[in-house]
Design a protein around this motif. Structure first.
Motif, mmCIF file in Angstrom:
data_model
loop_
_atom_site.group_PDB
_atom_site.id
_atom_site.type_symbol
_atom_site.label_atom_id
_atom_site.label_comp_id
_atom_site.label_asym_id
_atom_site.label_seq_id
_atom_site.Cartn_x
_atom_site.Cartn_y
_atom_site.Cartn_z
ATOM 1 N N ALA A 178 13.940 16.918 -0.890
ATOM 2 C CA ALA A 178 12.880 17.908 -1.112
ATOM 3 C C ALA A 178 12.278 17.758 -2.502
ATOM 4 O O ALA A 178 11.049 17.825 -2.681
ATOM 5 N N VAL A 179 13.140 17.550 -3.506
ATOM 6 C CA VAL A 179 12.636 17.379 -4.876
ATOM 7 C C VAL A 179 11.827 16.092 -4.982
ATOM 8 O O VAL A 179 10.744 16.066 -5.590
ATOM 9 N N ILE A 180 12.348 15.023 -4.395
ATOM 10 C CA ILE A 180 11.621 13.745 -4.445
ATOM 11 C C ILE A 180 10.272 13.870 -3.749
ATOM 12 O O ILE A 180 9.255 13.329 -4.208
ATOM 13 N N GLY A 181 10.248 14.619 -2.649
ATOM 14 C CA GLY A 181 9.001 14.798 -1.914
ATOM 15 C C GLY A 181 7.917 15.493 -2.709
ATOM 16 O O GLY A 181 6.716 15.312 -2.435
ATOM 17 N N LYS A 182 8.296 16.281 -3.696
ATOM 18 C CA LYS A 182 7.308 17.015 -4.508
ATOM 19 C C LYS A 182 7.105 16.367 -5.882
ATOM 20 O O LYS A 182 6.389 16.918 -6.721
ATOM 21 N N ALA A 183 7.722 15.205 -6.113
ATOM 22 C CA ALA A 183 7.665 14.586 -7.426
ATOM 23 C C ALA A 183 6.267 14.070 -7.745
ATOM 24 O O ALA A 183 5.488 13.715 -6.858
ATOM 25 N N HIS A 184 5.975 14.003 -9.030
ATOM 26 C CA HIS A 184 4.691 13.464 -9.496
ATOM 27 C C HIS A 184 4.585 11.975 -9.165
ATOM 28 O O HIS A 184 3.508 11.479 -8.825
ATOM 29 N N LYS A 185 5.713 11.252 -9.268
ATOM 30 C CA LYS A 185 5.751 9.825 -8.999
ATOM 31 C C LYS A 185 7.093 9.496 -8.364
ATOM 32 O O LYS A 185 8.134 10.021 -8.768
ATOM 33 N N VAL A 186 7.066 8.644 -7.335
ATOM 34 C CA VAL A 186 8.296 8.197 -6.681
ATOM 35 C C VAL A 186 8.430 6.693 -6.902
ATOM 36 O O VAL A 186 7.489 5.931 -6.654
ATOM 37 N N VAL A 187 9.590 6.288 -7.372
ATOM 38 C CA VAL A 187 9.861 4.880 -7.653
ATOM 39 C C VAL A 187 11.001 4.419 -6.760
ATOM 40 O O VAL A 187 12.020 5.105 -6.636
ATOM 41 N N ARG A 188 10.828 3.244 -6.146
ATOM 42 C CA ARG A 188 11.852 2.702 -5.252
ATOM 43 C C ARG A 188 12.216 1.289 -5.688
ATOM 44 O O ARG A 188 11.353 0.493 -6.037
ATOM 45 N N LEU A 189 13.520 1.001 -5.630
ATOM 46 C CA LEU A 189 14.016 -0.312 -6.034
ATOM 47 C C LEU A 189 15.200 -0.686 -5.170
ATOM 48 O O LEU A 189 16.084 0.139 -4.924
ATOM 49 N N GLU A 190 15.219 -1.922 -4.696
ATOM 50 C CA GLU A 190 16.375 -2.463 -3.986
ATOM 51 C C GLU A 190 16.961 -3.584 -4.823
ATOM 52 O O GLU A 190 16.217 -4.412 -5.375
ATOM 53 N N LEU A 303 17.526 2.427 -4.253
ATOM 54 C CA LEU A 303 17.376 3.606 -5.105
ATOM 55 C C LEU A 303 15.985 4.186 -4.933
ATOM 56 O O LEU A 303 15.004 3.455 -4.809
ATOM 57 N N GLU A 304 15.916 5.505 -4.932
ATOM 58 C CA GLU A 304 14.645 6.215 -4.838
ATOM 59 C C GLU A 304 14.690 7.356 -5.844
ATOM 60 O O GLU A 304 15.562 8.227 -5.773
ATOM 61 N N ALA A 305 13.769 7.326 -6.814
ATOM 62 C CA ALA A 305 13.769 8.325 -7.879
ATOM 63 C C ALA A 305 12.455 9.082 -7.901
ATOM 64 O O ALA A 305 11.376 8.492 -7.774
ATOM 65 N N GLY A 306 12.564 10.398 -8.074
ATOM 66 C CA GLY A 306 11.393 11.229 -8.270
ATOM 67 C C GLY A 306 11.211 11.517 -9.749
ATOM 68 O O GLY A 306 12.156 11.926 -10.430
ATOM 69 N N LEU A 307 9.991 11.302 -10.269
ATOM 70 C CA LEU A 307 9.687 11.506 -11.680
ATOM 71 C C LEU A 307 8.671 12.623 -11.835
ATOM 72 O O LEU A 307 7.776 12.785 -10.988
ATOM 73 N N ASP A 308 8.815 13.385 -12.929
ATOM 74 C CA ASP A 308 7.780 14.381 -13.210
ATOM 75 C C ASP A 308 6.646 13.722 -14.011
ATOM 76 O O ASP A 308 6.681 12.517 -14.306
ATOM 77 N N GLU A 392 6.631 0.935 -14.007
ATOM 78 C CA GLU A 392 5.790 1.563 -12.991
ATOM 79 C C GLU A 392 4.857 2.610 -13.595
ATOM 80 O O GLU A 392 3.734 2.797 -13.137
ATOM 81 N N ILE A 393 5.322 3.309 -14.633
ATOM 82 C CA ILE A 393 4.484 4.353 -15.226
ATOM 83 C C ILE A 393 3.936 3.927 -16.590
ATOM 84 O O ILE A 393 3.395 4.739 -17.339
ATOM 85 N N ALA A 394 4.121 2.627 -16.900
ATOM 86 C CA ALA A 394 3.503 2.014 -18.079
ATOM 87 C C ALA A 394 3.937 2.659 -19.397
ATOM 88 O O ALA A 394 3.118 2.982 -20.257
#
Length: 787
Positions: A178-190, A303-308, A392-394
């Protein structure tokens, strides 16, 4: 105060003995009448044994016995147990198939033991093994962890559908998503954490004997703790009282986790010695090490991270497929779950995390603890993610870390996985490492390298690890007649320098010099219990047990001195081996006290009787302390030859927070060794199985690349001691595994930084020249196509 107490860089007191050939390793210990065992191993990764003919081998010259699984069963020998039945989702138990010492009807990996031949000489045993006819029915093999769960993948065990051993989780999945779904940016890495072979300098070996009169078996074997082996062998495998099995370990040429466990060969020599009533020896060669020693790592992680909007990680979701091999080694399911996954937050204020670990079976050598044991895997995942997210977010990778670090004023800090860090200033450690490494001047070095046709990159990793706090430890101190002592302790030196570190701790407590202290380890007949060595626990747990035993020695010595000096015990002071009446010059030495205890001279009869065994005190450190959390910052610079793809580490800087350091010289050696192992995994090492046949393609040093001296630069190490651990009296945090935790992400981050101008965002370990060259060629082709 003694000359070489805690904090002094004392050279290892055991080195002269070892360097002049007086070490006593398993192969140096001889028994009268010993005979030799040889293990016949499976040439197939997966096959049914339709039949096995042993008769020609039994009739061969010098052969004393040829044994199969049925012989072990006839003697009541049980399977090797998995000691960590970690519960999975909803309390489900893992699938734990049997691990017999000799294959029972089916082989499940290259090198699986099939038969055991014992003969008067090793050559005779080998020759006889060639006469054994085994009719195998080859089966499809499953050797890829990333494919293990697919429906079309061959099954290793019928009782483990889909090759799933354990499905484990931690955290709230719904809340995290739920938090990741509302994140400003989602980053995924395998990413892949590659499988490695441990490659200890001394191969495994075992020598067993049997005494018919006492019905006692004795095992001599290189190990990381004799008591764990004794207990498993007695209670679980041979099902005899513990006193019927004695286990001894003397010098050990490296363990790195791999020598903690019970192996089939140890069971086989004990079984054969009891059968033949003669000592039986087995010594593995390097080829056997590659296909029978437990291996390390082998994770595939998403990995899947939600960023503000400020680049802070507000939620992290992790899925790891962890390969456990064909059988469960003693701690197999524990390593990727409880041992490592709780540190996936790293040194960051990640408020929400969900991690799922799927442990799988494959037709490969079992996987278990290897230096760091789960913590290097966790550190690699989070530290690669931090760098990847920064790109990803420079923003700069150090700024990404700075925004997410746990601040020092938040200590003690409880992470969302439930563990509590007691101390640490991660931003300060990183800043000091950056200053030492010239982080801000890097672009000039990159530009200069470009003029030489090199791609230069710099990378960092901010690691944290958990040490100590495992089980209990026992120490026994016996004062000798000359005032020196013999220390018996349940840990096991594998090259770390226990004799030196313990001498320094005792020196501080009892005022003795290192040459007055003899260390004895590795004999179940000399101590009641012991926790062994692993998880950087030895100096913390052993040190606390030594402290307790030292206090008992002082108390007993004061009591005896009171008799000798005709004074009350409360009036006796102890200082650096001298006992005196407070405020007077009347004194006796510890040697005087020890002699009086042993001879009774000067003591009243009742005291002499009570002390006739001398001063011999034991203490057990049973209060399970919180774990300690050493941490630090690694900064690596690499240069890549754009024509060949060869990457070379050209500079390496480390700042480590180990709390109180017992011996900075030895701690530095531990960090250097671990860092080399981490660089090896990042650049060179990988265990490879043929995906079709399951054959081990990296079965020797011709195929498996180990780091060498010219692969490693000078390591610039600084140990920070101004933040001692707050959860133990010694202030220690541990150091033994730190290097191999910080090194892999630092090296890979540097390589990605070097290749980033070409559009490369990730490189999996090992970053071999071929892999890098292909990335460069692909980038060039894409650039040409775009033009």
């Amino acid at each position: 105060m003694v000359k070489f107490g805690v904090g002094q860089g004392l050279r290892r007191v055991e080195d002269e003995r070892l360097l002049t050939g007086y070490g006593r390793y398993t192969d140096d210990i001889k028994e009268d009448g010993e005979v030799f065992g040889y293990v016949l191993r499976s040439p197939y990764a997966h096959a049914d044994i339709r039949s096995m003919d042993l008769e020609d081998a039994k009739a061969a010259p010098g052969v004393l016995g040829v044994y199969s699984h049925e012989d072990l069963t006839a003697d009541g020998v049980q399977n090797i147990p998995c000691m960590t039945p970690i519960p999975g989702k909803n309390g489900t138990t893992p699938i734990m198939p049997p691990r017999p010492a000799l294959a029972n009807g089916r082989v499940r990996h290259i090198g699986d033991p099939v038969a055991f031949v014992v003969a008067e000489t090793l050559e005779q045993a080998r020759d006889a093994a060639e006469l054994i006819f085994v009719d195998y029915a080859d089966l499809p093999a499953n050797v890829r962890s990333d494919k293990a769960l697919e429906a079309s993948t061959p099954q290793v065990w019928d009782e483990a559908p889909g090759n799933l051993c354990l499905d484990w989780e931690e955290g709230d999945r719904a809340a995290t998503e739920a938090v990741i779904g509302k994140a400003h940016k989602v980053v995924r890495l395998e990413l892949i954490n590659n499988r490695v072979v441990v490659n200890a300098m001394e191969p495994r070996g075992a020598l067993a004997s049997y005494d018919p009169e006492s019905d006692q078996m004795t095992l001599v074997s290189g190990s990381q703790g004799v008591f764990s082996l004794r207990n498993q062998l007695a209670e679980r495998i041979f099902q005899v009282p513990p006193e019927k099995i004695r286990v001894r370990t003397q010098d050990v040429g490296g363990g790195f986790g791999m020598k903690i466990f019970v192996y089939p060969e140890q069971v086989l020599v004990m079984f054969a010695a009891r059968r033949l009533k003669r000592p039986v020896r087995w010594t593995g060669d390097r080829s056997e090490s590659f296909m029978s020693d437990s291996q390390g790592r082998d994770h595939v992680t998403s990995l899947e991270a939600g960023l503000d909007e400020n680049g802070k990680i507000i939620a992290l979701k992790v899925l790891t497929i962890a390969d456990l091999g064909a059988y469960l080694s003693n701690f197999g399911p524990y390593i990727p779950t409880l041992c490592g996954s709780y540190l996936l937050c790293g040194v960051y204020t990640i408020p929400t995390l969900y991690v799922e670990v799927k442990c799988v079976f494959t037709n490969t050598v079992p996987v278990d603890a290897y230096r760091g044991a789960g913590r290097p895997e966790a550190a690699y995942a989070i530290e690669r993610l931090i760098d990847y997210a920064a790109r990803e977010i420079a923003i700069a990778p150090d700024e990404m870390r700075r925004r997410n670090f746990i601040p020092p004023d938040a200590m003690p800090f409880k992470t969302c996985t439930g563990i509590t860090y007691d101390t640490g200033d991660f931003a300060q450690i990183m800043r000091r490492a950056q200053e030492a490494a010239g982080w801000g001047d890097f672009e000039a070095r990159r530009a200069e390298a470009k003029t030489r046709g090199k791609l230069r990159g710099q990378g960092m990793a901010s690691y944290i690890e958990a040490c100590g706090g495992i089980g209990e430890e026992e120490a026994r101190i016996k004062v000798n007649a000359d005032g020196g002592i013999t220390l018996f302790i349940g840990t096991q030196n594998n090259g770390q320098g226990h004799a030196t570190a313990y001498a320094q701790i005792i020196g501080d407590r009892l005022g003795l010099e290192p040459e007055q202290i003899e260390l004895r380890q590795g004999d179940t007949n000399e101590l009641a219990s012991g926790g062994g060595t692993g998880g950087s626990r030895s100096v913390l747990m052993g040190g606390m047990a030594i402290t307790g035993a030292s206090e008992k020695v002082i108390a007993r010595a004061r009591e005896i001195a009171g008799h000798l000096l005709e004074a009350a015990t409360d009036d006796i002071e102890y200082n650096a081996g001298i006992l005196s009446i407070a405020g007077t010059d009347r004194r006796v030495s510890l040697a005087d006290v020890a002699q009086a205890a042993q001879t009774g001279t000067g003591l009243p009869p009742e005291a002499a009787e009570a002390l006739k065994e001398g001063i011999d005190e034991t203490a057990k450190f049973t209060d399970t302390p919180p774990k300690t959390y050493p941490n630090g910052s690694h900064i690596c610079e690499v240069e890549i030859d754009a024509e060949t793809g060869v990457a070379k580490v050209v500079r390496y800087v480390i700042y480590d927070d180990f709390g109180t350091v017992i011996n900075p010289l030895m701690a530095a050696g531990q960090v250097h060794g671990g860092t080399v192992q981490g660089i090896g995994q990042a650049l060179l090492e990988q265990t490879v199985y043929d995906p079709e046949t399951g054959q081990l393609l990296t079965g020797s040093y011709l195929d498996y690349c180990m780091p060498r001296a010219d692969d490693i630069p000078d390591i610039e190490l600084t140990m920070v001691e101004d933040m001692p651990c707050a959860t133990n009296d010694m202030g220690m945090k541990g150091a033994g595994e730190a290097g191999c935790i910080g090194a892999p992400p630092a090296v890979i981050n540097a390589i990605v930084d070097a290749l980033a101008p070409l559009g490369v965002r990730h490189v999996d370990m090992p970053a071999t020249p071929e892999k890098i060259w292909r990335l460069i060629q692909s980038a060039d082709a894409n650039r040409v196509a775009a033009e």
